[in-house]
Every structure is written in C-alpha cells, then in structure tokens.
Design a protein around this motif. Structure first.
Motif, PDB file in Angstrom:
ATOM      1  N   ASP A 117       7.328   3.326  -1.096  1.00 40.89           N
ATOM      2  CA  ASP A 117       6.685   3.731  -2.343  1.00 40.89           C
ATOM      3  C   ASP A 117       5.487   2.817  -2.595  1.00 40.89           C
ATOM      4  O   ASP A 117       5.656   1.661  -2.996  1.00 40.89           O
ATOM      5  CB  ASP A 117       7.667   3.645  -3.503  1.00 40.89           C
ATOM      6  CG  ASP A 117       7.055   4.145  -4.821  1.00 40.89           C
ATOM      7  OD1 ASP A 117       5.895   4.599  -4.787  1.00 40.89           O
ATOM      8  OD2 ASP A 117       7.739   4.076  -5.849  1.00 40.89           O
ATOM      9  N   PRO A 118       4.275   3.293  -2.378  1.00 39.36           N
ATOM     10  CA  PRO A 118       3.106   2.409  -2.539  1.00 39.36           C
ATOM     11  C   PRO A 118       2.745   2.136  -3.983  1.00 39.36           C
ATOM     12  O   PRO A 118       1.936   1.245  -4.258  1.00 39.36           O
ATOM     13  CB  PRO A 118       1.994   3.202  -1.840  1.00 39.36           C
ATOM     14  CG  PRO A 118       2.380   4.628  -2.055  1.00 39.36           C
ATOM     15  CD  PRO A 118       3.883   4.661  -1.995  1.00 39.36           C
ATOM     16  N   THR A 119       3.341   2.894  -4.903  1.00 37.02           N
ATOM     17  CA  THR A 119       3.020   2.703  -6.327  1.00 37.02           C
ATOM     18  C   THR A 119       3.868   1.611  -6.961  1.00 37.02           C
ATOM     19  O   THR A 119       3.625   1.225  -8.103  1.00 37.02           O
ATOM     20  CB  THR A 119       3.227   4.010  -7.112  1.00 37.02           C
ATOM     21  OG1 THR A 119       4.607   4.400  -7.026  1.00 37.02           O
ATOM     22  CG2 THR A 119       2.365   5.121  -6.527  1.00 37.02           C
ATOM     23  N   SER A 120       4.858   1.123  -6.227  1.00 33.85           N
ATOM     24  CA  SER A 120       5.730   0.078  -6.756  1.00 33.85           C
ATOM     25  C   SER A 120       5.161  -1.283  -6.381  1.00 33.85           C
ATOM     26  O   SER A 120       4.777  -1.516  -5.235  1.00 33.85           O
ATOM     27  CB  SER A 120       7.140   0.219  -6.186  1.00 33.85           C
ATOM     28  OG  SER A 120       7.944  -0.881  -6.553  1.00 33.85           O
ATOM     29  N   SER A 121       5.098  -2.186  -7.351  1.00 35.76           N
ATOM     30  CA  SER A 121       4.581  -3.526  -7.063  1.00 35.76           C
ATOM     31  C   SER A 121       5.595  -4.341  -6.290  1.00 35.76           C
ATOM     32  O   SER A 121       5.264  -5.296  -5.610  1.00 35.76           O
ATOM     33  CB  SER A 121       4.219  -4.249  -8.360  1.00 35.76           C
ATOM     34  OG  SER A 121       5.372  -4.367  -9.189  1.00 35.76           O
ATOM     35  N   GLU A 122       6.880  -3.997  -6.424  1.00 34.79           N
ATOM     36  CA  GLU A 122       7.928  -4.681  -5.661  1.00 34.79           C
ATOM     37  C   GLU A 122       9.128  -3.759  -5.553  1.00 34.79           C
ATOM     38  O   GLU A 122       9.367  -2.891  -6.381  1.00 34.79           O
ATOM     39  CB  GLU A 122       8.327  -5.990  -6.340  1.00 34.79           C
ATOM     40  CG  GLU A 122       8.936  -5.799  -7.716  1.00 34.79           C
ATOM     41  CD  GLU A 122       9.186  -7.108  -8.428  1.00 34.79           C
ATOM     42  OE1 GLU A 122       8.638  -8.120  -7.992  1.00 34.79           O
ATOM     43  OE2 GLU A 122       9.937  -7.113  -9.407  1.00 34.79           O
ATOM     44  N   LEU A 154       3.032  -2.284   2.738  1.00 32.01           N
ATOM     45  CA  LEU A 154       1.596  -2.534   2.819  1.00 32.01           C
ATOM     46  C   LEU A 154       0.958  -2.554   1.432  1.00 32.01           C
ATOM     47  O   LEU A 154       1.357  -1.787   0.555  1.00 32.01           O
ATOM     48  CB  LEU A 154       0.908  -1.460   3.666  1.00 32.01           C
ATOM     49  CG  LEU A 154       1.253  -1.415   5.169  1.00 32.01           C
ATOM     50  CD1 LEU A 154       0.699  -0.150   5.796  1.00 32.01           C
ATOM     51  CD2 LEU A 154       0.725  -2.653   5.884  1.00 32.01           C
ATOM     52  N   PHE A 155      -0.009  -3.430   1.257  1.00 29.46           N
ATOM     53  CA  PHE A 155      -0.887  -3.422   0.106  1.00 29.46           C
ATOM     54  C   PHE A 155      -2.315  -3.268   0.616  1.00 29.46           C
ATOM     55  O   PHE A 155      -2.630  -3.644   1.755  1.00 29.46           O
ATOM     56  CB  PHE A 155      -0.760  -4.712  -0.707  1.00 29.46           C
ATOM     57  CG  PHE A 155       0.531  -4.835  -1.462  1.00 29.46           C
ATOM     58  CD1 PHE A 155       0.627  -4.360  -2.762  1.00 29.46           C
ATOM     59  CD2 PHE A 155       1.642  -5.430  -0.884  1.00 29.46           C
ATOM     60  CE1 PHE A 155       1.813  -4.471  -3.474  1.00 29.46           C
ATOM     61  CE2 PHE A 155       2.829  -5.544  -1.584  1.00 29.46           C
ATOM     62  CZ  PHE A 155       2.916  -5.059  -2.882  1.00 29.46           C
ATOM     63  N   PHE A 156      -3.205  -2.748  -0.250  1.00 25.91           N
ATOM     64  CA  PHE A 156      -4.547  -2.414   0.213  1.00 25.91           C
ATOM     65  C   PHE A 156      -5.617  -2.939  -0.734  1.00 25.91           C
ATOM     66  O   PHE A 156      -5.339  -3.225  -1.905  1.00 25.91           O
ATOM     67  CB  PHE A 156      -4.698  -0.887   0.351  1.00 25.91           C
ATOM     68  CG  PHE A 156      -3.620  -0.241   1.162  1.00 25.91           C
ATOM     69  CD1 PHE A 156      -2.552   0.393   0.539  1.00 25.91           C
ATOM     70  CD2 PHE A 156      -3.655  -0.281   2.545  1.00 25.91           C
ATOM     71  CE1 PHE A 156      -1.548   0.985   1.280  1.00 25.91           C
ATOM     72  CE2 PHE A 156      -2.668   0.305   3.294  1.00 25.91           C
ATOM     73  CZ  PHE A 156      -1.599   0.943   2.663  1.00 25.91           C
ATOM     74  N   VAL A 157      -6.831  -3.042  -0.219  1.00 19.51           N
ATOM     75  CA  VAL A 157      -7.974  -3.442  -1.028  1.00 19.51           C
ATOM     76  C   VAL A 157      -9.194  -2.661  -0.541  1.00 19.51           C
ATOM     77  O   VAL A 157      -9.307  -2.330   0.641  1.00 19.51           O
ATOM     78  CB  VAL A 157      -8.218  -4.967  -0.910  1.00 19.51           C
ATOM     79  CG1 VAL A 157      -8.610  -5.364   0.507  1.00 19.51           C
ATOM     80  CG2 VAL A 157      -9.274  -5.432  -1.907  1.00 19.51           C
ATOM     81  N   PRO A 201     -17.182   3.909   1.954  1.00 15.78           N
ATOM     82  CA  PRO A 201     -15.999   3.122   1.611  1.00 15.78           C
ATOM     83  C   PRO A 201     -14.992   3.079   2.755  1.00 15.78           C
ATOM     84  O   PRO A 201     -14.932   3.980   3.587  1.00 15.78           O
ATOM     85  CB  PRO A 201     -15.413   3.878   0.404  1.00 15.78           C
ATOM     86  CG  PRO A 201     -15.882   5.278   0.582  1.00 15.78           C
ATOM     87  CD  PRO A 201     -17.248   5.175   1.190  1.00 15.78           C
ATOM     88  N   ARG A 202     -14.234   2.020   2.795  1.00 20.58           N
ATOM     89  CA  ARG A 202     -13.108   1.908   3.713  1.00 20.58           C
ATOM     90  C   ARG A 202     -12.032   1.063   3.043  1.00 20.58           C
ATOM     91  O   ARG A 202     -12.291   0.374   2.061  1.00 20.58           O
ATOM     92  CB  ARG A 202     -13.531   1.300   5.049  1.00 20.58           C
ATOM     93  CG  ARG A 202     -14.005  -0.138   4.979  1.00 20.58           C
ATOM     94  CD  ARG A 202     -14.429  -0.642   6.350  1.00 20.58           C
ATOM     95  NE  ARG A 202     -14.990  -1.976   6.276  1.00 20.58           N
ATOM     96  CZ  ARG A 202     -15.559  -2.601   7.313  1.00 20.58           C
ATOM     97  NH1 ARG A 202     -15.631  -1.995   8.491  1.00 20.58           N
ATOM     98  NH2 ARG A 202     -16.052  -3.822   7.176  1.00 20.58           N
ATOM     99  N   VAL A 203     -10.846   1.135   3.585  1.00 24.33           N
ATOM    100  CA  VAL A 203      -9.698   0.455   2.980  1.00 24.33           C
ATOM    101  C   VAL A 203      -9.132  -0.557   3.964  1.00 24.33           C
ATOM    102  O   VAL A 203      -8.898  -0.236   5.136  1.00 24.33           O
ATOM    103  CB  VAL A 203      -8.618   1.467   2.568  1.00 24.33           C
ATOM    104  CG1 VAL A 203      -7.386   0.750   2.018  1.00 24.33           C
ATOM    105  CG2 VAL A 203      -9.169   2.443   1.529  1.00 24.33           C
ATOM    106  N   LEU A 204      -8.918  -1.764   3.463  1.00 23.99           N
ATOM    107  CA  LEU A 204      -8.343  -2.835   4.281  1.00 23.99           C
ATOM    108  C   LEU A 204      -6.903  -3.093   3.868  1.00 23.99           C
ATOM    109  O   LEU A 204      -6.519  -2.878   2.713  1.00 23.99           O
ATOM    110  CB  LEU A 204      -9.136  -4.128   4.107  1.00 23.99           C
ATOM    111  CG  LEU A 204     -10.654  -4.081   4.272  1.00 23.99           C
ATOM    112  CD1 LEU A 204     -11.239  -5.456   4.016  1.00 23.99           C
ATOM    113  CD2 LEU A 204     -11.026  -3.566   5.645  1.00 23.99           C
ATOM    114  N   ILE A 205      -6.110  -3.553   4.819  1.00 26.70           N
ATOM    115  CA  ILE A 205      -4.762  -4.027   4.506  1.00 26.70           C
ATOM    116  C   ILE A 205      -4.891  -5.443   3.943  1.00 26.70           C
ATOM    117  O   ILE A 205      -5.456  -6.327   4.582  1.00 26.70           O
ATOM    118  CB  ILE A 205      -3.873  -4.026   5.761  1.00 26.70           C
ATOM    119  CG1 ILE A 205      -3.640  -2.592   6.234  1.00 26.70           C
ATOM    120  CG2 ILE A 205      -2.544  -4.731   5.486  1.00 26.70           C
ATOM    121  CD1 ILE A 205      -2.853  -2.494   7.531  1.00 26.70           C
TER     122      ILE A 205
END
Length: 330
Positions: free
Chosen positions: A164-169, A201-204, A258-262
């Motif tokens: 679940d990418p929407t969960s912070s933890e 994974l988290f993204f920026v 734009p691009r997305v990094l891990i």
C-alpha cells in the motif's frame, strides 16, 4: 515472429522470458538478411557478472538490446538478465537451455585474485614472460574500463510483492498481545512483537534535463533533496565526443520532463537490489513517465487488484539507452 522461450522456477512460480528473433537480428530481407546471421560483438561488461551462466546466443541478444538505444529494449535486457540470474541460482546450466550451443562461453575477465595466484605460480616457476603478459592484460582491461565507463545507473528488473503506497507505515507481526505471562506487554505496533514495517518503496520527484550526459551523473538523496553530481572523466568525454561528431547522434535528446526516483527501499524491494536514487521507468511492462503522485496512484490500483506481485524496471531511461549506444560505437 518465431520466438525462443526459456523458463525458470522462482518461489514455486514458473517465469517465462521470451526473446523474439526480430529483436535478435538487424533485418530479415534483402542484403540485410545475410548480415542478420552474423555473430554480434559481445560486451561482457554489460552482463553484471552473469556471463558464465549465459549461452553465446544470450550474450549476443543482451548486447544488442543493451546497445540498441531503445529504452524498451533496455528494459527487456534487464528482465532477461534477472531471469538468467535466477536460472544460475537454480543450478540450470547454459547447455541445458540451448540445443544450439556449439561454442564454449567466453572466458571470464581475470579477477585480481585469480591473477595474483597465476603470477605467484609463474614467479615460483621462473616464467617471467607469463607475469609480464598477465600485467599487460590487466593494464588493457583497466584502460578499457577507464575509457568506456558504464553509466552508474544501469537498468534492473525486479518482481516484488504489492504494498500500500499510501500508507506511511505498515505494521507487521503480533500486535499488542497482553495478559499472556510468556509474552511481555508491548504497545500496539511497537517492540519486537508488533514492529513497524514501512511500505517497500518511497518516491520523490525529479526532472530529467533531456541530455545524454545525465546518464553519467550520480544522484544523491538527502532528506528528500535531490542532488546530481557530474563527474568529468576521460571516458565520459570520449563517449560524449562520439555524440558530437557522429552522424545522427546528439547530446540533447528531448525537452526536460518529470521522472520519479526511489527515495527509500525496504523489504523485498531492497532484497531485489532496488536502491535509493534509482529511476522508475517501467511498471508491469509499461513505460512510466509522470510524477510521484502518478506512480503512487498506479501502485495503489495494483495493491487493490487481484495480483500479489508486480514487475518493476528501474534506470531503463532514454539517456541511459543512448549513452550505451554511443559507448558501443565510439
């Protein structure tokens, strides 16, 4: 088109890597048809140390995909190398996968350890000419690596469990069981029985400036801030020189996009070598271009879907594909 398929076993799942003959040849008509059957020059530096576990055909195939200049073929090469790595772990030899294997595999580059053993033995036997030959070969390999460096972000494929990418933890394990004498009291989601487990994974967000030389920049992340380090070297200048003088080549490929990094990698994502600074380029076989918000939305749909796993390819960028093509031609 005729295709060749090899399979391997991974966690009781059979994964098939299909390689089309069209992608392994340059053309199939006229005078080019004869050229299509020529052996492709093999570059073992592209194989991530897997050359001993690859057939000659696979080495030629991956070399062509890696140097095609096409990000989609770069992603396919990363997928094939991942499959070959799993085959090697399962003990499946190249001869078991290819009936047409008639030539022995290319010898591995001598490692410093192997060379030291050979040098020591040659010195003991007084064979100084062999020592000189080994040192000359070492110097040649070192010079090739200096003048033809690989981009620091090479493409990689991984299949990881959905999250679940929407969960912070995410919490895992036994949560806050109390009142049992043999288990110490612990707050929910805390301690050894209810440890917190973050998403894989988290993204920026980041921006590709549209240049080829971006493929050779190192991306460093600190507290969500992206910093790019461009290291000047004779090798990079040599490769970029081919872009300046070669017909049909260019140093600026596109407008900035734009691009997305891990930004963080955990759980099975980190076990599959996905790391901070990797650029997300493909999800489930489809090219991805967008923002971190867009990527989270895609992964959220996967999380709520029926599949338990999803495929991800990182660093199969247009700039990396073009840099590898230039490297092969200069």
């Amino acid at each position: 088109h005729k295709s060749t398929t090899f399979t391997f076993q991974k966690d009781c799942r059979t994964v098939a890597c299909v390689r089309t003959q069209q992608e392994a040849t340059m053309a199939t008509t006229g005078e080019e048809k004869h050229d299509a059957h020529k052996e492709l020059p093999v570059d073992v530096s592209l194989f991530q140390g897997l050359e001993a576990g690859m057939t000659v055909e696979e080495q030629q195939q991956v070399t062509q995909l890696m140097t095609s200049g096409d990000p989609a073929q770069l992603a396919q090469a990363a997928t094939i190398l991942s499959g070959i790595a799993d085959l090697c772990k399962a003990g499946v030899s190249p001869s078991q996968r290819s009936e047409s294997q008639t030539a022995s595999l290319k010898a591995l580059h001598n490692t410093s350890y192997t060379n030291n053993v050979l040098v020591r033995q040659a010195l003991l036997e007084g064979q100084h000419d062999i020592v000189r030959r080994i040192r000359v070969e070492e110097a040649e390999v070192k010079e090739r690596r200096r003048m033809y460096p690989l981009p620091p972000r090479m493409p990689r494929y991984a299949r990881i469990k959905k999250f679940d990418p929407t969960s912070s933890e995410k919490r895992d394990g036994i949560k806050g069981i109390i009142g049992i004498p043999s288990i110490p009291k612990t707050p929910i989601g805390k301690g050894p029985l209810g440890r917190k487990r973050p998403p894989s994974l988290f993204f920026v967000d980041d921006t590709w400036d549209g240049s080829v030389i971006d493929a050779f920049s190192e991306i460093k992340l600190s507290n969500g801030t992206v910093r790019k380090v461009n290291k000047e070297s004779p090798g990079v200048s040599h490769i970029m020189g081919a872009a300046r003088i070669g017909e049909g080549y260019k140093t600026i490929m596109d407008e900035p996009q734009p691009r997305v990094l891990i930004s963080e990698s955990h759980n099975d994502a980190s076990k599959n070598a996905l790391q901070k600074g990797d650029v997300v380029t493909h999800i489930d076989g489809k090219a991805f271009v967008g923002t971190a918000h867009d990527l989270v939305a895609i992964l959220a749909d996967i999380y709520h879907g029926a599949a338990d796993y999803f495929d991800i390819v990182v660093n199969a960028e247009a700039c990396t594909a073009e840099a590898l093509r230039l490297r092969a031609t200069c």
